[in-house]
Design a protein around this motif. Structure first.
Motif, mmCIF file in Angstrom:
data_model
loop_
_atom_site.group_PDB
_atom_site.id
_atom_site.type_symbol
_atom_site.label_atom_id
_atom_site.label_comp_id
_atom_site.label_asym_id
_atom_site.label_seq_id
_atom_site.Cartn_x
_atom_site.Cartn_y
_atom_site.Cartn_z
ATOM 1 N N ASP A 262 68.050 56.311 58.223
ATOM 2 C CA ASP A 262 69.010 57.430 57.176
ATOM 3 C C ASP A 262 67.594 59.157 57.223
ATOM 4 O O ASP A 262 67.627 59.830 57.431
ATOM 5 C CB ASP A 262 69.529 57.195 56.563
ATOM 6 C CG ASP A 262 70.653 56.126 56.249
ATOM 7 O OD1 ASP A 262 71.049 56.504 57.303
ATOM 8 O OD2 ASP A 262 71.060 55.652 55.366
ATOM 9 N N TRP A 263 66.658 58.742 57.942
ATOM 10 C CA TRP A 263 65.727 59.757 57.411
ATOM 11 C C TRP A 263 66.500 60.926 58.739
ATOM 12 O O TRP A 263 65.542 62.041 58.138
ATOM 13 C CB TRP A 263 64.080 59.785 57.629
ATOM 14 C CG TRP A 263 63.190 60.511 57.943
ATOM 15 C CD1 TRP A 263 62.779 60.955 59.081
ATOM 16 C CD2 TRP A 263 62.929 61.496 56.698
ATOM 17 N NE1 TRP A 263 61.816 62.310 58.645
ATOM 18 C CE2 TRP A 263 61.945 61.931 57.163
ATOM 19 C CE3 TRP A 263 63.340 60.982 55.232
ATOM 20 C CZ2 TRP A 263 61.612 63.589 55.991
ATOM 21 C CZ3 TRP A 263 62.612 61.939 54.355
ATOM 22 C CH2 TRP A 263 62.049 63.702 54.446
ATOM 23 N N SER A 264 66.266 60.868 59.551
ATOM 24 C CA SER A 264 67.295 61.858 60.405
ATOM 25 C C SER A 264 68.316 62.558 59.340
ATOM 26 O O SER A 264 67.871 63.974 59.832
ATOM 27 C CB SER A 264 67.643 60.671 61.601
ATOM 28 O OG SER A 264 69.151 60.023 61.312
ATOM 29 N N SER A 265 68.876 62.036 58.892
ATOM 30 C CA SER A 265 69.243 63.218 58.474
ATOM 31 C C SER A 265 69.300 63.812 57.325
ATOM 32 O O SER A 265 69.443 64.981 57.397
ATOM 33 C CB SER A 265 70.924 62.072 58.106
ATOM 34 O OG SER A 265 70.544 61.065 56.894
ATOM 35 N N VAL A 266 68.108 63.073 56.808
ATOM 36 C CA VAL A 266 67.273 63.761 55.264
ATOM 37 C C VAL A 266 66.343 64.979 55.995
ATOM 38 O O VAL A 266 66.619 66.099 55.776
ATOM 39 C CB VAL A 266 66.441 62.730 54.696
ATOM 40 C CG1 VAL A 266 65.622 63.660 53.523
ATOM 41 C CG2 VAL A 266 67.312 61.582 54.445
ATOM 42 N N ARG A 267 66.342 64.689 56.940
ATOM 43 C CA ARG A 267 65.210 65.872 58.147
ATOM 44 C C ARG A 267 65.766 66.725 58.049
ATOM 45 O O ARG A 267 65.225 67.723 58.410
ATOM 46 C CB ARG A 267 64.778 64.895 59.138
ATOM 47 C CG ARG A 267 63.533 66.028 60.226
ATOM 48 C CD ARG A 267 62.358 65.809 59.459
ATOM 49 N NE ARG A 267 61.248 66.681 59.685
ATOM 50 C CZ ARG A 267 61.478 67.945 60.949
ATOM 51 N NH1 ARG A 267 62.788 68.988 59.924
ATOM 52 N NH2 ARG A 267 60.848 69.241 61.524
ATOM 53 N N LYS A 268 67.231 66.613 58.655
ATOM 54 C CA LYS A 268 67.393 68.270 58.957
ATOM 55 C C LYS A 268 67.864 68.940 57.680
ATOM 56 O O LYS A 268 68.380 69.826 57.380
ATOM 57 C CB LYS A 268 69.526 67.644 59.559
ATOM 58 C CG LYS A 268 68.894 67.038 61.227
ATOM 59 C CD LYS A 268 70.938 66.708 61.210
ATOM 60 C CE LYS A 268 70.256 65.984 62.333
ATOM 61 N NZ LYS A 268 71.671 65.749 63.099
ATOM 62 N N LYS A 269 68.031 68.203 56.714
ATOM 63 C CA LYS A 269 68.148 68.796 55.067
ATOM 64 C C LYS A 269 66.360 69.549 54.449
ATOM 65 O O LYS A 269 67.242 70.539 54.571
ATOM 66 C CB LYS A 269 68.622 67.500 54.054
ATOM 67 C CG LYS A 269 69.925 67.185 54.418
ATOM 68 C CD LYS A 269 70.291 66.450 52.906
ATOM 69 C CE LYS A 269 70.620 67.723 51.318
ATOM 70 N NZ LYS A 269 71.378 66.611 50.276
ATOM 71 N N VAL A 270 66.009 69.148 55.721
ATOM 72 C CA VAL A 270 64.380 69.680 54.734
ATOM 73 C C VAL A 270 64.084 71.327 56.024
ATOM 74 O O VAL A 270 63.839 71.439 55.291
ATOM 75 C CB VAL A 270 63.140 68.590 55.830
ATOM 76 C CG1 VAL A 270 62.050 69.764 55.979
ATOM 77 C CG2 VAL A 270 62.951 67.176 54.968
#
Length: 281
Positions: A262-270
């Motif tokens: 799920d980090w990939s979706s968080v990375r987009k939020k970053v």
């Protein structure tokens, strides 16, 4: 692991996190960095002078300079910040950064309810002087191993210089990556702590406290209202010892950053956060 390899791996880590600002390191040295931000030399201060009634508070406050304020300038200018026993700037900072012990009793009143019958009403961060005294006694930084306590970006560490602690300045999305990766590295679900303290307490005093007890703890800080003016909106600090940081870097290949998580979706939020704050490249 050499300092250069730490820098190389840090750049990879920052890429995974989506963080644009490199972390700071903190160390002690007898040499003041050139072009560093720090306080001017002040009048002598000590508990002994205070108890003897020989400490001129008004004169001492003329050279007031916050540790967090100097670090804020160092961040902006990609430079260093420092504090020493003579160039202390702040009574609390002098204690928290190991430049003065024991602390002034003034701090117990200033951080709590002030002095009755005087204009000093106190910061009201703790309920009474006794609670502040207990906090000061618990954190109790060691005696400084060198003249200056220095904070500066990792890339400014010269050959032979080694940071004791690594400090990240980050907003919640990036912090979620730091928090989770620390848990992954240590296997300890209580590896991140956030005890009460000033901005500099969370970056040096509490990390020292846990390190000297052999506990691998990351310290989440920046909640001190007095320090907020020297930090970006929504930003906090995240500090780890160098030994833990090396383990975190070594653990990157097996982490969530390099696998489908799920980090990939968080990375987009970053990235969206950076764009919203006008900090995207």
């Amino acid at each position: 692991m050499t300092m250069q390899s730490i820098l190389d791996d840090t750049n990879k880590f920052l890429g995974y996190l989506g963080a644009s600002e490199e972390p700071f390191g903190v160390h002690y040295s007898d040499t003041k960095p050139e072009h560093a931000f720090g306080p001017r030399e002040g009048v002598p201060i000590s508990r002994e002078l205070e108890e003897q009634g020989k400490l001129d508070m008004q004169e001492a406050m003329k050279t007031f300079s916050c540790v967090m304020g100097n670090i804020w300038l160092a961040r902006k200018k990609h430079s260093a910040a420092f504090i020493s026993a003579e160039e202390y700037g702040c009574f609390g900072g002098a204690y928290y950064c190991s430049m003065m012990t024991p602390p002034l009793r003034f701090i117990e009143h200033y951080v709590s309810t002030g002095f009755a019958g005087t204009p000093l009403h106190g910061e009201r961060y703790l309920p009474n002087p006794e609670s502040v005294g207990s906090f000061l006694k618990q954190v109790e930084p060691r005696k400084a191993p060198a003249k200056y306590c220095i904070f500066k970006p990792l890339s400014l560490f010269a050959d032979g210089e080694v940071p004791e602690f690594i400090i990240f300045f980050a907003r919640p999305e990036v912090l979620s990556g730091l928090f989770t990766h620390t848990c992954f590295t240590t296997g300890n679900v209580e590896c991140v702590v956030s005890p009460f303290g000033t901005g500099c307490t969370s970056m040096i005093s509490w990390p020292l406290y846990y390190s000297e007890r052999g506990e691998e703890k990351a310290v989440l800080g920046g909640f001190d209202p007095s320090a907020r003016k020297f930090m970006k909106t929504d930003e906090l600090t995240f500090t780890v010892s160098l030994s833990l940081y090396k383990k975190m870097l070594a653990a990157l290949p097996e982490s969530m950053f390099t696998h489908e998580t799920d980090w990939s979706s968080v990375r987009k939020k970053v990235d969206r956060s950076a764009k919203a704050w006008g900090e995207s490249e």
